[in-house]
Scaffold this motif. Structure first.
Motif, PDB file in Angstrom:
ATOM      1  N   ARG A  36       0.832  -1.195   0.000  1.00 46.48           N
ATOM      2  CA  ARG A  36       0.000   0.000   0.000  1.00 46.48           C
ATOM      3  C   ARG A  36       0.868   1.247   0.000  1.00 46.48           C
ATOM      4  NH1 ARG A  36      -4.856  -1.175   4.350  1.00 46.48           N
ATOM      5  NH2 ARG A  36      -5.634  -3.041   3.309  1.00 46.48           N
ATOM      6  N   ILE A  37       0.356   2.289  -0.648  1.00 47.78           N
ATOM      7  CA  ILE A  37       0.976   3.605  -0.550  1.00 47.78           C
ATOM      8  C   ILE A  37       0.246   4.344   0.566  1.00 47.78           C
ATOM      9  CG2 ILE A  37       1.359   5.820  -1.690  1.00 47.78           C
ATOM     10  CD1 ILE A  37       1.453   4.327  -4.351  1.00 47.78           C
ATOM     11  N   VAL A  38       0.991   4.921   1.488  1.00 49.03           N
ATOM     12  CA  VAL A  38       0.414   5.661   2.598  1.00 49.03           C
ATOM     13  C   VAL A  38       0.816   7.118   2.438  1.00 49.03           C
ATOM     14  CG1 VAL A  38       0.334   5.909   5.102  1.00 49.03           C
ATOM     15  CG2 VAL A  38       0.579   3.643   4.086  1.00 49.03           C
ATOM     16  N   ILE A  39      -0.179   8.017   2.535  1.00 48.57           N
ATOM     17  CA  ILE A  39       0.054   9.451   2.411  1.00 48.57           C
ATOM     18  C   ILE A  39      -0.501  10.121   3.659  1.00 48.57           C
ATOM     19  CG2 ILE A  39      -0.327  11.513   1.013  1.00 48.57           C
ATOM     20  CD1 ILE A  39      -1.251   9.587  -1.250  1.00 48.57           C
ATOM     21  N   LEU A  40       0.294  10.975   4.290  1.00 51.53           N
ATOM     22  CA  LEU A  40      -0.175  11.773   5.418  1.00 51.53           C
ATOM     23  C   LEU A  40      -0.303  13.205   4.915  1.00 51.53           C
ATOM     24  CD1 LEU A  40      -0.933  11.940   8.392  1.00 51.53           C
ATOM     25  CD2 LEU A  40       1.476  12.369   8.888  1.00 51.53           C
ATOM     26  N   ILE A  41      -1.526  13.723   4.912  1.00 45.99           N
ATOM     27  CA  ILE A  41      -1.802  15.072   4.444  1.00 45.99           C
ATOM     28  C   ILE A  41      -2.098  15.934   5.661  1.00 45.99           C
ATOM     29  CG2 ILE A  41      -3.314  16.503   3.022  1.00 45.99           C
ATOM     30  CD1 ILE A  41      -3.825  13.986   1.322  1.00 45.99           C
ATOM     31  N   GLY A  42      -1.298  16.998   5.812  1.00 45.09           N
ATOM     32  CA  GLY A  42      -1.421  17.809   7.020  1.00 45.09           C
ATOM     33  C   GLY A  42      -1.029  16.975   8.217  1.00 45.09           C
ATOM     34  N   GLU A  43      -1.740  17.193   9.301  1.00 52.02           N
ATOM     35  CA  GLU A  43      -1.447  16.428  10.515  1.00 52.02           C
ATOM     36  C   GLU A  43      -2.501  15.379  10.814  1.00 52.02           C
ATOM     37  OE1 GLU A  43      -0.770  19.023  13.800  1.00 52.02           O
ATOM     38  OE2 GLU A  43       0.774  20.152  12.739  1.00 52.02           O
TER      39      GLU A  43
END
Length: 58
Positions: A36-43
């Motif tokens: 899986r690709i994991v993206i954290l956007i902002g906090e």
């Protein structure tokens, strides 16, 4: 292991949408254990892109 074409398309789409909303992309990671690709956007926004390109937003 590498991301699938579907994952890369979904990843690009999320990056464009996040930047259009002026949101910072804090972290991007390809988890080889789960493919899986994991993206954290902002906090607070976490997006997981499955191998078929579907998204899980938390």
């Amino acid at each position: 292991m590498e991301p699938t074409i579907e994952q890369l398309k979904a990843f690009f789409d999320f990056c464009v949408r996040a930047s259009n909303l002026l949101r910072d992309i804090a972290l991007v990671r390809f988890d080889q254990r789960t493919s899986r690709i994991v993206i954290l956007i902002g906090e607070t926004i976490q997006v997981e892109i499955l191998s078929n390109g579907e998204n899980i937003i938390r």
